[in-house]
Design a protein around this motif. Structure first.
Motif, PDB file in Angstrom:
ATOM      1  N   VAL A 186     -41.748  12.491  48.493  1.00 53.02           N
ATOM      2  CA  VAL A 186     -41.305  13.220  47.309  1.00 53.02           C
ATOM      3  C   VAL A 186     -41.913  14.615  47.361  1.00 53.02           C
ATOM      4  N   HIS A 187     -41.074  15.646  47.364  1.00 56.64           N
ATOM      5  CA  HIS A 187     -41.560  17.019  47.425  1.00 56.64           C
ATOM      6  C   HIS A 187     -40.890  17.864  46.352  1.00 56.64           C
ATOM      7  N   GLY A 188     -41.387  19.076  46.178  1.00 55.56           N
ATOM      8  CA  GLY A 188     -40.795  20.056  45.276  1.00 55.56           C
ATOM      9  C   GLY A 188     -40.507  21.330  46.039  1.00 55.56           C
ATOM     10  N   HIS A 189     -40.828  22.482  45.408  1.00 57.48           N
ATOM     11  CA  HIS A 189     -40.848  23.804  46.055  1.00 57.48           C
ATOM     12  C   HIS A 189     -39.467  24.411  46.290  1.00 57.48           C
ATOM     13  N   ILE A 190     -38.455  23.599  46.558  1.00 60.09           N
ATOM     14  CA  ILE A 190     -37.116  24.108  46.868  1.00 60.09           C
ATOM     15  C   ILE A 190     -36.236  23.958  45.635  1.00 60.09           C
ATOM     16  N   HIS A 191     -35.933  25.089  44.997  1.00 60.64           N
ATOM     17  CA  HIS A 191     -35.118  25.059  43.786  1.00 60.64           C
ATOM     18  C   HIS A 191     -33.663  24.766  44.135  1.00 60.64           C
ATOM     19  N   LEU A 192     -33.045  23.963  43.319  1.00 58.29           N
ATOM     20  CA  LEU A 192     -31.650  23.579  43.536  1.00 58.29           C
ATOM     21  C   LEU A 192     -30.769  24.304  42.523  1.00 58.29           C
ATOM     22  N   TYR A 193     -30.175  25.400  42.940  1.00 57.93           N
ATOM     23  CA  TYR A 193     -29.302  26.159  42.053  1.00 57.93           C
ATOM     24  C   TYR A 193     -27.853  25.693  42.175  1.00 57.93           C
ATOM     25  N   ASP A 194     -27.547  25.029  43.260  1.00 57.41           N
ATOM     26  CA  ASP A 194     -26.208  24.504  43.498  1.00 57.41           C
ATOM     27  C   ASP A 194     -26.276  22.987  43.376  1.00 57.41           C
ATOM     28  N   LEU A 195     -25.499  22.408  42.460  1.00 59.21           N
ATOM     29  CA  LEU A 195     -25.525  20.964  42.246  1.00 59.21           C
ATOM     30  C   LEU A 195     -25.042  20.189  43.463  1.00 59.21           C
ATOM     31  N   ARG A 199     -30.288  16.876  48.056  1.00 59.07           N
ATOM     32  CA  ARG A 199     -31.649  16.666  47.579  1.00 59.07           C
ATOM     33  C   ARG A 199     -32.250  15.369  48.076  1.00 59.07           C
ATOM     34  N   VAL A 200     -31.480  14.515  48.718  1.00 62.47           N
ATOM     35  CA  VAL A 200     -31.987  13.259  49.270  1.00 62.47           C
ATOM     36  C   VAL A 200     -31.539  13.144  50.720  1.00 62.47           C
ATOM     37  N   THR A 201     -32.507  12.919  51.622  1.00 63.91           N
ATOM     38  CA  THR A 201     -32.223  12.804  53.050  1.00 63.91           C
ATOM     39  C   THR A 201     -32.937  11.587  53.625  1.00 63.91           C
ATOM     40  N   GLU A 202     -32.204  10.813  54.400  1.00 64.91           N
ATOM     41  CA  GLU A 202     -32.809   9.699  55.133  1.00 64.91           C
ATOM     42  C   GLU A 202     -33.261  10.223  56.495  1.00 64.91           C
ATOM     43  N   TRP A 203     -34.528  10.043  56.790  1.00 57.08           N
ATOM     44  CA  TRP A 203     -35.066  10.521  58.071  1.00 57.08           C
ATOM     45  C   TRP A 203     -35.931   9.418  58.665  1.00 57.08           C
ATOM     46  N   ASN A 204     -35.499   8.883  59.803  1.00 55.95           N
ATOM     47  CA  ASN A 204     -36.165   7.718  60.388  1.00 55.95           C
ATOM     48  C   ASN A 204     -36.257   6.615  59.325  1.00 55.95           C
ATOM     49  N   SER A 205     -37.453   6.184  58.985  1.00 57.67           N
ATOM     50  CA  SER A 205     -37.600   5.098  58.005  1.00 57.67           C
ATOM     51  C   SER A 205     -37.991   5.603  56.616  1.00 57.67           C
ATOM     52  N   THR A 206     -37.867   6.916  56.387  1.00 59.47           N
ATOM     53  CA  THR A 206     -38.312   7.516  55.125  1.00 59.47           C
ATOM     54  C   THR A 206     -37.145   8.160  54.376  1.00 59.47           C
ATOM     55  N   THR A 207     -37.107   7.935  53.070  1.00 65.79           N
ATOM     56  CA  THR A 207     -36.174   8.638  52.204  1.00 65.79           C
ATOM     57  C   THR A 207     -36.890   9.851  51.630  1.00 65.79           C
ATOM     58  N   ILE A 208     -36.395  11.050  51.927  1.00 70.30           N
ATOM     59  CA  ILE A 208     -37.030  12.294  51.503  1.00 70.30           C
ATOM     60  C   ILE A 208     -36.286  12.818  50.283  1.00 70.30           C
ATOM     61  N   VAL A 209     -37.017  13.027  49.178  1.00 74.69           N
ATOM     62  CA  VAL A 209     -36.418  13.391  47.899  1.00 74.69           C
ATOM     63  C   VAL A 209     -36.968  14.724  47.413  1.00 74.69           C
ATOM     64  N   ASN A 210     -36.082  15.634  47.062  1.00 76.96           N
ATOM     65  CA  ASN A 210     -36.465  16.871  46.394  1.00 76.96           C
ATOM     66  C   ASN A 210     -36.516  16.582  44.893  1.00 76.96           C
ATOM     67  N   ALA A 211     -37.694  16.686  44.297  1.00 74.81           N
ATOM     68  CA  ALA A 211     -37.890  16.306  42.896  1.00 74.81           C
ATOM     69  C   ALA A 211     -37.605  17.442  41.925  1.00 74.81           C
ATOM     70  N   TYR A 212     -37.004  18.524  42.381  1.00 74.53           N
ATOM     71  CA  TYR A 212     -36.773  19.689  41.519  1.00 74.53           C
ATOM     72  C   TYR A 212     -36.211  19.288  40.161  1.00 74.53           C
ATOM     73  N   SER A 213     -36.821  19.804  39.113  1.00 75.81           N
ATOM     74  CA  SER A 213     -36.455  19.501  37.733  1.00 75.81           C
ATOM     75  C   SER A 213     -36.829  18.054  37.413  1.00 75.81           C
ATOM     76  N   HIS A 214     -35.945  17.096  37.682  1.00 73.59           N
ATOM     77  CA  HIS A 214     -36.362  15.695  37.615  1.00 73.59           C
ATOM     78  C   HIS A 214     -35.416  14.825  38.428  1.00 73.59           C
ATOM     79  N   TYR A 215     -35.952  13.758  38.953  1.00 64.68           N
ATOM     80  CA  TYR A 215     -35.168  12.799  39.743  1.00 64.68           C
ATOM     81  C   TYR A 215     -35.841  11.440  39.604  1.00 64.68           C
TER      82      TYR A 215
END
Length: 223
Positions: A186-195, A199-215
């Motif tokens: 779970v990370h932040g830092h990257i603002h999502l101005y385009d819906l 914001r969610v990527t599967e990489w190997n065995s990990t789900t990577i989530v951009n928590a910008y605003s809320h998720y």
């Protein structure tokens, strides 16, 4: 387990009189940085759930209270003063922690871009990850896994990051994901101005989530 992840923006849904009802089934809150501590305090007081936070590269007024030498990228000691102002949340920066059966590892900060506070080169961040190795190995021996959730502010290199120096991800985070295989990052830092922006990527065995605003993530790996 249902987890509310927040970062970088005071979300009007979270910061509202309806938050307690809207998030009534939340079990845990993860704050991925660049949030005023007053907002973290609000979340704790309204939702009354275990809350973990890390610092980003902004809103660093209280950062020195959690680090003896805020200007040293290698100093991760807790401040010896009174931390009663800690807003009821647990600081997870450069630590490996456990919330009941959930194993959490966290790092604070972003890539070094203007020599500001809580900014690091990739090499510096790698050494800080190495400092967490003993507790990660203990987790593997004790619980059969290293970590469940990796909480950071910056993303990994090449995943959700940007081309400018400030928003470049850390290559060492990819090493961490390959080696310790958390279920979620779970990370932040990257603002999502385009819906439509991913914001969610599967990489190997990990789900990577951009928590910008809320998720919200639902983690079924903990019983």
């Amino acid at each position: 387990m249902k987890i509310l992840c927040v970062s970088d923006q005071i979300d009007p849904i979270v910061y509202s009189s309806a938050a307690k009802d809207f998030f009534k089934d939340i079990d845990l809150v993860l704050c991925a940085g660049d949030l005023p501590m007053e907002y973290v305090d609000y979340i704790v007081s309204v939702l009354n759930k275990p809350t973990y936070f890390i610092f980003g590269n902004h809103n660093l007024e209280e950062f020195p209270y959690y680090h003896r030498k805020a200007d040293s990228p290698y100093s991760t000691d807790r401040h010896t003063g009174d931390l009663s102002h800690a807003h009821g949340a647990i600081y997870a920066g450069f630590k490996v922690l456990r919330e009941e059966n959930l194993l959490i590892a966290g790092t604070s900060g972003s890539m070094l871009y203007n020599r500001g506070e809580n900014q690091y080169t990739d090499k510096q961040m790698f050494f800080m990850l190495l400092k967490m190795l003993p507790k990660l190995l203990y987790n593997k021996l004790r619980y059969g896994r290293y970590v469940d959730i990796f909480l950071t502010h910056a993303p990994p290199l090449g995943i959700h990051d940007k081309k400018d120096r400030c928003h470049t991800g850390f290559a060492c985070y990819l090493w961490f994901l390959r080696k310790f295989k958390p279920a979620y990052m779970v990370h932040g830092h990257i603002h999502l101005y385009d819906l439509q922006e991913k914001r969610v990527t599967e990489w190997n065995s990990t789900t990577i989530v951009n928590a910008y605003s809320h998720y919200i993530i639902e983690f079924g790996g903990v019983k």
